[in-house]
Design a protein around this motif. Structure first.
Motif, PDB file in Angstrom:
ATOM      1  N   LEU A 151     -37.142  -6.218  -1.225  1.00  0.00           N
ATOM      2  CA  LEU A 151     -38.301  -5.367  -1.475  1.00  0.00           C
ATOM      3  C   LEU A 151     -38.153  -4.620  -2.807  1.00  0.00           C
ATOM      4  N   MET A 152     -36.935  -4.167  -3.102  1.00  0.00           N
ATOM      5  CA  MET A 152     -36.722  -3.473  -4.385  1.00  0.00           C
ATOM      6  C   MET A 152     -36.979  -4.406  -5.559  1.00  0.00           C
ATOM      7  N   GLN A 153     -36.576  -5.660  -5.389  1.00  0.00           N
ATOM      8  CA  GLN A 153     -36.813  -6.649  -6.456  1.00  0.00           C
ATOM      9  C   GLN A 153     -38.321  -6.790  -6.715  1.00  0.00           C
ATOM     10  N   LEU A 154     -39.084  -6.826  -5.622  1.00  0.00           N
ATOM     11  CA  LEU A 154     -40.532  -6.947  -5.757  1.00  0.00           C
ATOM     12  C   LEU A 154     -41.116  -5.702  -6.428  1.00  0.00           C
ATOM     13  N   LEU A 155     -40.644  -4.530  -6.021  1.00  0.00           N
ATOM     14  CA  LEU A 155     -41.172  -3.292  -6.601  1.00  0.00           C
ATOM     15  C   LEU A 155     -40.795  -3.175  -8.073  1.00  0.00           C
ATOM     16  N   ARG A 156     -39.572  -3.592  -8.402  1.00  0.00           N
ATOM     17  CA  ARG A 156     -39.144  -3.522  -9.812  1.00  0.00           C
ATOM     18  C   ARG A 156     -40.055  -4.382 -10.675  1.00  0.00           C
ATOM     19  N   CYS A 157     -40.403  -5.576 -10.191  1.00  0.00           N
ATOM     20  CA  CYS A 157     -41.233  -6.405 -11.069  1.00  0.00           C
ATOM     21  C   CYS A 157     -42.686  -5.945 -11.034  1.00  0.00           C
ATOM     22  N   ALA A 158     -43.140  -5.412  -9.894  1.00  0.00           N
ATOM     23  CA  ALA A 158     -44.546  -4.967  -9.810  1.00  0.00           C
ATOM     24  C   ALA A 158     -44.799  -3.740 -10.683  1.00  0.00           C
ATOM     25  N   THR A 159     -43.730  -2.990 -11.003  1.00  0.00           N
ATOM     26  CA  THR A 159     -43.923  -1.763 -11.792  1.00  0.00           C
ATOM     27  C   THR A 159     -43.493  -1.944 -13.257  1.00  0.00           C
ATOM     28  N   LYS A 160     -43.224  -3.173 -13.626  1.00  0.00           N
ATOM     29  CA  LYS A 160     -42.860  -3.432 -15.021  1.00  0.00           C
ATOM     30  C   LYS A 160     -44.085  -3.235 -15.929  1.00  0.00           C
ATOM     31  N   ASP A 161     -43.825  -2.775 -17.150  1.00  0.00           N
ATOM     32  CA  ASP A 161     -44.938  -2.549 -18.080  1.00  0.00           C
ATOM     33  C   ASP A 161     -45.785  -3.807 -18.206  1.00  0.00           C
ATOM     34  N   GLY A 162     -47.082  -3.613 -18.134  1.00  0.00           N
ATOM     35  CA  GLY A 162     -48.001  -4.725 -18.342  1.00  0.00           C
ATOM     36  C   GLY A 162     -48.309  -5.512 -17.086  1.00  0.00           C
ATOM     37  N   VAL A 163     -47.572  -5.236 -15.992  1.00  0.00           N
ATOM     38  CA  VAL A 163     -47.768  -6.043 -14.784  1.00  0.00           C
ATOM     39  C   VAL A 163     -48.863  -5.453 -13.883  1.00  0.00           C
ATOM     40  N   GLU A 164     -49.266  -4.183 -14.177  1.00  0.00           N
ATOM     41  CA  GLU A 164     -50.322  -3.544 -13.358  1.00  0.00           C
ATOM     42  C   GLU A 164     -51.577  -4.433 -13.330  1.00  0.00           C
ATOM     43  N   ALA A 165     -51.839  -5.093 -14.448  1.00  0.00           N
ATOM     44  CA  ALA A 165     -53.053  -5.915 -14.538  1.00  0.00           C
ATOM     45  C   ALA A 165     -53.089  -6.997 -13.464  1.00  0.00           C
ATOM     46  N   LEU A 166     -51.931  -7.382 -12.956  1.00  0.00           N
ATOM     47  CA  LEU A 166     -51.889  -8.433 -11.932  1.00  0.00           C
ATOM     48  C   LEU A 166     -52.324  -7.909 -10.566  1.00  0.00           C
ATOM     49  N   GLU A 167     -52.336  -6.558 -10.437  1.00  0.00           N
ATOM     50  CA  GLU A 167     -52.701  -5.913  -9.160  1.00  0.00           C
ATOM     51  C   GLU A 167     -51.953  -6.541  -7.992  1.00  0.00           C
ATOM     52  N   LEU A 168     -50.645  -6.386  -8.019  1.00  0.00           N
ATOM     53  CA  LEU A 168     -49.825  -7.010  -6.971  1.00  0.00           C
ATOM     54  C   LEU A 168     -49.892  -6.285  -5.628  1.00  0.00           C
ATOM     55  N   LYS A 169     -50.481  -5.101  -5.601  1.00  0.00           N
ATOM     56  CA  LYS A 169     -50.747  -4.382  -4.338  1.00  0.00           C
ATOM     57  C   LYS A 169     -49.503  -4.116  -3.500  1.00  0.00           C
ATOM     58  N   VAL A 170     -48.451  -3.674  -4.165  1.00  0.00           N
ATOM     59  CA  VAL A 170     -47.251  -3.243  -3.418  1.00  0.00           C
ATOM     60  C   VAL A 170     -46.757  -1.868  -3.884  1.00  0.00           C
ATOM     61  N   ALA A 171     -47.116  -1.469  -5.096  1.00  0.00           N
ATOM     62  CA  ALA A 171     -46.628  -0.190  -5.623  1.00  0.00           C
ATOM     63  C   ALA A 171     -47.813   0.709  -5.977  1.00  0.00           C
ATOM     64  N   PRO A 172     -47.726   2.015  -5.655  1.00  0.00           N
ATOM     65  CA  PRO A 172     -46.614   2.652  -4.949  1.00  0.00           C
ATOM     66  C   PRO A 172     -46.567   2.225  -3.476  1.00  0.00           C
ATOM     67  N   LEU A 173     -45.361   2.004  -3.017  1.00  0.00           N
ATOM     68  CA  LEU A 173     -45.149   1.452  -1.677  1.00  0.00           C
ATOM     69  C   LEU A 173     -45.832   2.296  -0.596  1.00  0.00           C
TER      70      LEU A 173
END
Ligand SMILES: N[C@@H](CCC(=O)N[C@@H](CS)C(=O)NCC(=O)O)C(=O)O
Length: 202
Positions: A151-173
């Motif tokens: 889960l931390m791995q997923l959160l780390r990549c979901a909160t990387k700069d520029g990744v918000e545009a992907l709207e991964l819908k996990v962060a903030p958890l």
């Protein structure tokens, strides 16, 4: 390292930098010919593979059981550990790899496809925490220890700069999976947690 911390066993962490190919150095290959981590060295014994390492630690250091104290618990814990491999660790690896390699925009459609089954798993894990503090009951077990880093791995990549545009819908958890957020905080307050958290993940 989390399992060793939970059992209050001291250890010496060694970080290998994969970008410098340290995992494929002659000295590491003589310890683990597959050149992957985690790898545990305990005296004469060397063990590779996360789940084998957890099983070894439990057998060698049975105090504070992490793989169950009765048959029903053993079954429940192993079920989550095995399912986490297929249903979390593998798809999360598929999501995070292109993101960590800076290819999130180029491979956006694939990433969104890879993450889809993960939502279902996270929702089920979140519901399982409605009436219990840890994934298999009142105490931390190997199930928590295997799910938490994924889960931390997923959160780390979901909160990387520029990744918000992907709207991964996990962060903030806490907005998406509040029970999992509270559970993660519980793990993060355990003694030895800070030392077990890989420095390059911060
Ligand atoms: N199934 C293994 C997977 C180990 C694994 O893939 N480790 C990655 C780091 S998380 C690695 O060392 N990759 C480098 C490589 O395999 O060359 C386990 O659970 O221990």
């Amino acid at each position: 390292m989390l399992a060793l911390a939970a059992k209050e066993i001291s250890y010496e962490p060694r970080r290998l930098d994969n970008s410098k190919r340290e995992q494929k150095s002659e000295s590491f290959l003589s310890i683990n010919p597959r050149g992957n981590v985690p790898t545990l060295v305990d005296g004469e014994i060397t063990v590779r593979e996360t789940n084998a390492i957890l099983a070894y630690i439990e057998a060698a250091y049975p105090d504070t059981p992490l793989l169950g104290a009765n048959p029903a618990q053993v079954a429940e814990i192993w079920q989550i550990v095995c399912e986490a491999d297929d249903r979390l660790r593998t798809p999360i690896g598929n999501v995070s790899r292109p993101i960590f390699r800076g290819r999130s925009m180029e491979l956006a459609a694939e990433i969104k496809e890879f993450i889809r089954p993960v939502y279902q798993e996270l929702a089920a894990l979140n519901s399982s925490l409605d009436d219990r503090p840890y994934l298999c009951g009142e105490t931390l077990t190997a199930a928590d220890i295997v799910v938490y880093p994924a889960l931390m791995q997923l959160l780390r990549c979901a909160t990387k700069d520029g990744v918000e545009a992907l709207e991964l819908k996990v962060a903030p958890l806490e907005n998406y999976y509040p029970n999992l957020a509270a559970w993660a905080q519980r793990i993060e307050t355990m003694p030895g947690y800070i030392e077990a958290y890989p420095p390059h993940w911060r």
